[in-house]
Design a protein around this motif. Structure first.
Motif, PDB file in Angstrom:
ATOM      1  N   THR A   1      -1.592  -8.801  15.032  1.00  7.76           N
ATOM      2  CA  THR A   1      -1.362  -7.983  13.744  1.00  7.76           C
ATOM      3  C   THR A   1      -1.001  -6.780  14.119  1.00  7.76           C
ATOM      4  OG1 THR A   1      -3.646  -7.258  13.512  1.00  7.76           O
ATOM      5  CG2 THR A   1      -3.451  -9.474  12.802  1.00  7.76           C
ATOM      6  N   THR A   2      -0.404  -6.239  13.003  1.00 11.66           N
ATOM      7  CA  THR A   2       0.368  -4.667  13.135  1.00 11.66           C
ATOM      8  C   THR A   2      -0.619  -4.057  12.107  1.00 11.66           C
ATOM      9  OG1 THR A   2       2.399  -5.570  13.424  1.00 11.66           O
ATOM     10  CG2 THR A   2       2.398  -3.308  12.698  1.00 11.66           C
ATOM     11  N   ASN A   3      -1.241  -3.061  12.574  1.00 13.18           N
ATOM     12  CA  ASN A   3      -2.249  -2.240  11.721  1.00 13.18           C
ATOM     13  C   ASN A   3      -1.726  -0.844  11.291  1.00 13.18           C
ATOM     14  OD1 ASN A   3      -4.299  -3.533  14.276  1.00 13.18           O
ATOM     15  ND2 ASN A   3      -4.259  -4.298  12.315  1.00 13.18           N
TER      16      ASN A   3
ATOM     17  N   ALA B   1      -6.391  -5.915  -0.077  1.00 15.55           N
ATOM     18  CA  ALA B   1      -6.735  -7.087   0.507  1.00 15.55           C
ATOM     19  C   ALA B   1      -5.985  -7.094   2.069  1.00 15.55           C
ATOM     20  CB  ALA B   1      -5.769  -8.101  -0.298  1.00 15.55           C
TER      21      ALA B   1
ATOM     22  N   VAL C   1       1.772  -6.391   4.293  1.00 16.14           N
ATOM     23  CA  VAL C   1       1.106  -7.495   4.972  1.00 16.14           C
ATOM     24  C   VAL C   1       1.877  -8.880   4.796  1.00 16.14           C
ATOM     25  CG1 VAL C   1      -0.804  -8.031   3.170  1.00 16.14           C
ATOM     26  CG2 VAL C   1      -1.091  -8.926   5.622  1.00 16.14           C
TER      27      VAL C   1
ATOM     28  N   SER D   1      -6.619  -2.612   6.874  1.00 15.34           N
ATOM     29  CA  SER D   1      -6.410  -2.056   7.999  1.00 15.34           C
ATOM     30  C   SER D   1      -7.584  -1.021   8.281  1.00 15.34           C
ATOM     31  CB  SER D   1      -4.774  -1.286   8.113  1.00 15.34           C
ATOM     32  OG  SER D   1      -4.767  -0.980   9.535  1.00 15.34           O
TER      33      SER D   1
ATOM     34  N   ARG E   1      -0.273   6.395   1.658  1.00 19.94           N
ATOM     35  CA  ARG E   1       1.413   5.701   2.157  1.00 19.94           C
ATOM     36  C   ARG E   1       2.092   5.500   0.992  1.00 19.94           C
ATOM     37  NH1 ARG E   1       1.504   0.389   6.020  1.00 19.94           N
ATOM     38  NH2 ARG E   1       3.648   0.745   6.556  1.00 19.94           N
TER      39      ARG E   1
ATOM     40  N   THR F   1      -0.672   2.107   9.248  1.00 21.11           N
ATOM     41  CA  THR F   1      -1.141   2.547   7.860  1.00 21.11           C
ATOM     42  C   THR F   1      -0.885   4.094   7.939  1.00 21.11           C
ATOM     43  OG1 THR F   1      -2.572   2.292   6.192  1.00 21.11           O
ATOM     44  CG2 THR F   1      -3.600   2.460   8.227  1.00 21.11           C
TER      45      THR F   1
HETATM   46  C1  LIG Z   1       0.668  -2.867   8.266  1.00 26.43           C
HETATM   47  S1  LIG Z   1      -1.112  -3.087   8.055  1.00 26.43           S
HETATM   48  C2  LIG Z   1      -0.902  -2.569   6.243  1.00 26.43           C
HETATM   49  C3  LIG Z   1      -2.256  -1.577   5.829  1.00 26.43           C
HETATM   50  C4  LIG Z   1      -2.275  -1.171   4.474  1.00 26.43           C
HETATM   51  N1  LIG Z   1      -2.295  -2.291   3.415  1.00 26.43           N
HETATM   52  C5  LIG Z   1      -0.904  -0.289   4.385  1.00 26.43           C
HETATM   53  O1  LIG Z   1       0.099  -0.764   3.613  1.00 26.43           O
HETATM   54  O2  LIG Z   1      -0.781   0.688   5.007  1.00 26.43           O
HETATM   55  C6  LIG Z   1      -1.158  -4.812   7.724  1.00 26.43           C
HETATM   56  C7  LIG Z   1      -2.687  -5.428   7.880  1.00 26.43           C
HETATM   57  O3  LIG Z   1      -2.720  -6.846   7.349  1.00 26.43           O
HETATM   58  C8  LIG Z   1      -3.742  -7.316   8.383  1.00 26.43           C
HETATM   59  N2  LIG Z   1      -3.411  -8.863   8.226  1.00 26.43           N
HETATM   60  C9  LIG Z   1      -2.627  -9.551   8.975  1.00 26.43           C
HETATM   61  N3  LIG Z   1      -2.573 -10.989   8.643  1.00 26.43           N
HETATM   62  C10 LIG Z   1      -3.497 -10.994   7.853  1.00 26.43           C
HETATM   63  C11 LIG Z   1      -4.447 -12.189   7.189  1.00 26.43           C
HETATM   64  N4  LIG Z   1      -3.864 -13.332   7.601  1.00 26.43           N
HETATM   65  N5  LIG Z   1      -5.245 -12.065   6.430  1.00 26.43           N
HETATM   66  C12 LIG Z   1      -5.775 -10.693   6.111  1.00 26.43           C
HETATM   67  N6  LIG Z   1      -5.204  -9.618   6.725  1.00 26.43           N
HETATM   68  C13 LIG Z   1      -4.080  -9.831   7.611  1.00 26.43           C
HETATM   69  C14 LIG Z   1      -3.720  -6.804   9.637  1.00 26.43           C
HETATM   70  O4  LIG Z   1      -4.915  -6.977  10.366  1.00 26.43           O
HETATM   71  C15 LIG Z   1      -3.214  -5.231   9.288  1.00 26.43           C
HETATM   72  O5  LIG Z   1      -4.653  -4.551   9.179  1.00 26.43           O
END
Ligand SMILES: C[S@@+](CC[C@H](N)C(=O)[O-])C[C@H]1O[C@@H](n2cnc3c(N)ncnc32)[C@H](O)[C@@H]1O
Length: 272
Positions: free
Chosen positions: A69-71, A108, A215, A111, A77, A73
């Motif tokens: 996963t890409t975290n 949902a 996400v 991160s 934002r 944040t």
């Molecule tokens: C790029 S971050 C976005 C964080 C925040 N929502 C933002 O926009 O700043 C994506 C997040 O989605 C989560 N993620 C990825 N696949 C997922 C899944 N199948 N179910 C729930 N979370 C998921 C990752 O662990 C990560 O923390």
């Protein structure tokens, strides 16, 4: 140490089957570097020896999925969605909920927590009347590690420098060594739960505002459709959905309509 093509294919399949995450064929380098960090962290000699263990170790398998996963944040934002919430959406929603005095927020893919804490600060700052309402904040993510960090609410100087107004830092954080910790008053308002969006959602109550930002970009069309279908049952008919700036419902679902506010937009159930 590099991984073989068949190890790469195995990890790609695992990330897709478990989390819905699509890793393109050109992502071998990324997968390798993430597995290298995980191998170090879990005391495995190499990414290959780690991959060799996942069939026998469910927690390790889960960690491999989480490592894909890409975290990324930041606090507040993109800025504009928060302005839209402050100036348009929250005043309208508060008006609409005068009778029940209840509001439910769901983050949902939360991160490491910057998104829900941004919302909590915005509410504390601009909507103090909600202190006497029944307001709930549920933050979920697939990754145990990011949820643990979000719960802790502790951020480095680099992290608080990204998007957080200086006045909020002094008002809502305490200095803890080299880090900054979110005040208990804010942390206590958040409830966390692990949730894989790519599975049937269990224990997710109806919500007035859903953040599903940055996400969906990782999922294929079928996974996006399944997620929007579940969301139809979760978002209130007059609720609001926030996607990331690179995300859209266009050509994915007709159940949500885009509502523009200046240069930014959110989505609402199509029938609302
Ligand atoms: C790029 S971050 C976005 C964080 C925040 N929502 C933002 O926009 O700043 C994506 C997040 O989605 C989560 N993620 C990825 N696949 C997922 C899944 N199948 N179910 C729930 N979370 C998921 C990752 O662990 C990560 O923390």
């Amino acid at each position: 140490m590099s991984i073989t093509q068949s190890e790469f294919d195995l990890v790609r399949k695992l990330a897709f089957d478990e989390a819905g995450i699509v890793l393109e064929h050109d992502k071998q380098y990324l997968v390798e570097s993430r597995l290298q960090s995980l191998a170090k962290q879990t005391s495995h000699e190499s990414p290959s020896s780690l991959i060799g263990q996942i069939a026998r170790d469910i927690r390790l398998k889960q960690k491999v999925v989480e490592a894909m996963t890409t975290n990324e944040t930041t606090f507040f934002r993109d800025h504009e969605p928060f302005e839209m919430l402050k100036n348009e959406i929250l005043p309208a929603l508060i008006q609409a909920r005068q009778e029940t005095r209840q509001l439910r927020f769901w983050y949902a893919a939360c991160s490491t927590g910057q998104e829900p804490y941004s919302m909590l600060m915005l509410l504390a700052e601009h909507f103090p009347q909600l202190a006497s309402w029944n307001v709930t904040h549920l933050a979920t993510d697939i990754s145990k590690d990011v949820i643990a960090k979000a719960k802790e609410g502790e951020y480095s100087q680099f992290e608080v420098n990204r998007g957080l107004p200086a006045v909020y830092l002094t008002k809502y954080f305490q200095k803890k060594g080299l880090h900054w910790k979110v005040s208990d008053a804010l942390r206590e308002q958040l409830r966390f739960q692990e949730l894989n969006l790519n599975r049937t959602w269990v224990g997710i109550p109806k919500a007035d505002i859903v953040f599903l930002r940055n996400v969906m970009i990782y999922f294929d069309l079928d996974a996006k459709r399944r997620i929007f279908q579940q969301l139809e049952r979760t978002l209130e008919p007059d609720g609001y959905l926030f996607l990331g700036t690179a995300e859209t419902t266009l050509n994915v679902t007709a159940s949500f309509q885009r509502v523009a506010f200046g240069r930014t937009a959110c989505y609402r159930p199509a029938a609302a």
